[in-house]
Design a protein around this motif. Structure first.
Motif, PDB file in Angstrom:
ATOM      1  N   ILE A 161       0.860  -1.183   0.000  1.00  0.00           N
ATOM      2  CA  ILE A 161       0.000   0.000   0.000  1.00  0.00           C
ATOM      3  C   ILE A 161       0.898   1.236   0.000  1.00  0.00           C
ATOM      4  CG2 ILE A 161      -1.680   1.345   1.310  1.00  0.00           C
ATOM      5  CD1 ILE A 161      -2.910  -1.052   0.005  1.00  0.00           C
TER       6      ILE A 161
ATOM      7  N   HIS B  19      -1.980   4.861  -3.258  1.00  0.00           N
ATOM      8  CA  HIS B  19      -3.131   4.050  -2.859  1.00  0.00           C
ATOM      9  C   HIS B  19      -3.913   4.752  -1.743  1.00  0.00           C
ATOM     10  CE1 HIS B  19      -0.738   0.521  -4.534  1.00  0.00           C
ATOM     11  NE2 HIS B  19      -1.923   0.364  -5.106  1.00  0.00           N
TER      12      HIS B  19
ATOM     13  N   LEU C 269     -11.584   0.891  -6.627  1.00  0.00           N
ATOM     14  CA  LEU C 269     -10.676   0.427  -5.577  1.00  0.00           C
ATOM     15  C   LEU C 269     -10.266  -1.029  -5.790  1.00  0.00           C
ATOM     16  CD1 LEU C 269     -12.192   2.060  -2.356  1.00  0.00           C
ATOM     17  CD2 LEU C 269     -10.092   2.695  -3.557  1.00  0.00           C
TER      18      LEU C 269
ATOM     19  N   VAL D 143      -7.413  -1.056  -8.411  1.00  0.00           N
ATOM     20  CA  VAL D 143      -6.111  -0.432  -8.158  1.00  0.00           C
ATOM     21  C   VAL D 143      -5.421  -0.974  -6.916  1.00  0.00           C
ATOM     22  CG1 VAL D 143      -6.810   1.686  -9.327  1.00  0.00           C
ATOM     23  CG2 VAL D 143      -7.001   1.541  -6.828  1.00  0.00           C
ATOM     24  N   MET D 144      -6.147  -1.618  -6.016  1.00  0.00           N
ATOM     25  CA  MET D 144      -5.554  -2.100  -4.775  1.00  0.00           C
ATOM     26  C   MET D 144      -4.923  -3.478  -4.957  1.00  0.00           C
ATOM     27  SD  MET D 144      -5.819   0.204  -2.492  1.00  0.00           S
ATOM     28  CE  MET D 144      -6.651   1.780  -2.336  1.00  0.00           C
TER      29      MET D 144
ATOM     30  N   ARG E 204      -7.290  -5.963  -0.805  1.00  0.00           N
ATOM     31  CA  ARG E 204      -8.471  -5.484  -1.512  1.00  0.00           C
ATOM     32  C   ARG E 204      -9.690  -5.405  -0.585  1.00  0.00           C
ATOM     33  NH1 ARG E 204      -8.181  -8.769  -5.587  1.00  0.00           N
ATOM     34  NH2 ARG E 204      -9.405 -10.419  -4.599  1.00  0.00           N
TER      35      ARG E 204
ATOM     36  N   THR F 270      -9.307  -2.587   2.204  1.00  0.00           N
ATOM     37  CA  THR F 270      -9.434  -1.199   1.753  1.00  0.00           C
ATOM     38  C   THR F 270     -10.870  -0.855   1.376  1.00  0.00           C
ATOM     39  OG1 THR F 270      -8.675  -1.921  -0.439  1.00  0.00           O
ATOM     40  CG2 THR F 270      -7.044  -0.919   1.010  1.00  0.00           C
TER      41      THR F 270
ATOM     42  N   PHE G 215       1.927   4.059  -9.593  1.00  0.00           N
ATOM     43  CA  PHE G 215       1.820   3.316  -8.340  1.00  0.00           C
ATOM     44  C   PHE G 215       3.176   2.720  -7.950  1.00  0.00           C
ATOM     45  CE2 PHE G 215      -2.637   3.373  -9.685  1.00  0.00           C
ATOM     46  CZ  PHE G 215      -3.279   3.679  -8.494  1.00  0.00           C
TER      47      PHE G 215
END
Length: 465
Positions: free
Chosen positions: A34, A38, A154, A157-158, A163, A166, A243
């Motif tokens: 993370i 993020h 989310l 992208v996580m 996952r 978040t 990222f």
């Protein structure tokens, strides 16, 4: 600004062809910790969801305010006002899902927040029931599309191992929006600052927060997975590099090899929902689950204040109950975030459905204020956690090219039922009492559990397609 950063991070085409494929982007994103990027994406999504949920929860306060003197609104008119937000959402959700698949997750989220701000400010300035109902319908159009798009963004992208956590952190903090708007209306209820009624102040502040969220989304990258899934491999690679750079991992360009051509993207959006039996079954499962859920998860907080009035409590007590019963959902969802990525999604959802059925029966039978508050907190906690885990479960099992469209279609089914919930349940409550209303809710929860047992397992900690 973010477009300039993507341009600066853009590698040679040959590198992008290998690093910007769906498989490569998935592997690169899931290998990351993370990062601050993020965290920024999570913060902006949470701000938008906070505003979204506050707008929905405001209906609970409006139900108590307009039902009592001096308004004394007719129950039929009140039902239409309460239903307007959800009716707008039923149309808005698929529309924003289409935008999400065609123009990108980020642009669709910005458009949703911009419309939400406009609808809130229009409702705050409305004069008369008709104007207020129309403005709330416009707000609902935006509100309906935002939560499934946030879950989609989310999830894409996580990193896989974070996952679920978040998504639940976003939902848990976002749920504070419901408590905040009730407390705001209560705090301002003794008077009308600057001659403006408390519920209008709530709408003005909600519009300002929605506008701020739309502005902040412009500083975030779009989903690399979505970019890769539609064949925009160079942009997918560049967004992925943002990222990676945020993690302190400066990616090295892949040595140019034989010229390759990215695979042409398949059908995306609504067209992809009808490309095969597998897609239809998955979409149908989540349409069913999301369609059934509001008769419990939305109807209870929406009508709980009305149930309190039916039980003989004053409006002030009903508003206090509405505020207190919202304490549990944020805490329960945030605590669940600590363990969700080690739990099987389907089993969690089935257990929560059973718990809600038991708690609803207990609420109908309770008569003291303290007992009602405690049972209400427990029910709302179970309902909020159910909705959050259902979003995680759905985003994991739906593939990227159709994730936004399928999620928003399922969400639209839920908005339709949420719009009908007060129209269906208020007459039952009035004619037969709380026991009959909660009997209907119990039957619905039993149907949801049946669908879950027949559905596939979740993908806790695993890569999404």
């Amino acid at each position: 600004m973010i477009d300039a950063r993507i341009q600066a991070a853009r590698p040679p085409d040959a590198a992008a062809h290998t690093g910007g494929s769906v498989a490569a982007v998935t592997q690169r994103l899931d290998a990351l910790p993370i990062t601050r990027l993020h965290a920024a994406a999570l913060a902006v999504c949470t701000l938008g969801l906070f505003t979204d949920i506050a707008e929905v929860a405001l209906s609970n306060a409006l139900a108590a305010i307009f039902l009592a003197p001096p308004h004394n609104m007719a129950r039929g008119s009140l039902s239409l006002l309460l239903a307007s937000v959800f009716a707008g959402g039923a149309v808005g959700a698929p529309f924003f899902g289409m935008l999400g698949d065609r123009l990108g997750r980020r642009r669709a989220l910005q458009a949703s927040l911009a419309l939400m701000a406009a609808g809130s400010l229009a409702a705050a300035a409305s004069q008369g029931l008709t104007a207020l109902t129309v403005a709330r319908t416009i707000s609902g159009f935006a509100i309906g599309g935002f939560p499934p798009l946030v879950a989609t963004y989310l999830a894409e992208v996580m990193p896989a191992r974070h996952r679920g956590a978040t998504l639940l952190i976003c939902a848990g903090i976002g749920l504070l929006g419901g408590l905040a708007v009730i407390l705001l209306v209560q705090a301002l209820s003794p008077g009308a600052p600057l001659g403006i009624e408390p519920w209008r102040w709530a709408l003005i502040l909600g519009g300002a927060l929605a506008a701020l969220g739309g502005f902040l989304f412009a500083r975030l990258p779009d989903s690399p997975r979505w970019l890769a899934s539609i064949g925009r491999s160079i942009e997918a690679d560049s967004a992925c590099r943002l990222f990676e750079c945020a993690a302190g991992r400066v990616p090295v360009s892949t040595p140019a090899g034989p010229a390759t051509t990215p695979a042409a993207p398949g059908a995306v959006g609504f067209r992809a929902l009808f490309t095969g039996t597998h897609e239809l079954r998955r979409t149908g499962l989540f349409v069913g689950l999301y369609t059934l859920a509001p008769l419990a998860t939305i109807a209870f907080p929406l009508l709980s204040a009305v149930v309190m009035v039916e039980k003989g409590f004053k409006v002030e007590q009903s508003l206090a109950f509405a505020a207190l019963s919202m304490l549990g959902p944020p805490l329960g969802t945030l605590l669940t975030a600590l363990v969700i990525d080690r739990l099987e999604r389907r089993a969690c959802l089935t257990g929560l459905a059973a718990a809600m059925a038991a708690l609803g029966t207990g609420f109908a039978a309770s008569g003291t204020f303290l007992t009602l508050v405690l049972v209400g907190i427990a029910f709302n906690t179970a309902a909020a956690t159910y909705g959050s885990i259902l979003a995680v479960y759905a985003t994991e099992l739906l593939p990227t090219p159709l994730r936004a469209s399928a999620m928003t279609c399922a969400w639209a089914g839920g908005r339709i039922v949420a719009a009908l919930a007060p129209i269906i349940l208020l007459p039952i409550l009035t004619a037969y009492g709380p026991h009959a209303m909660f009997a209907v809710i119990t039957v619905v929860l039993g149907a949801s559990a049946t669908l879950l047992v027949a559905g596939p397992r979740g993908l806790s900690g695993q890569a999404v397609a």
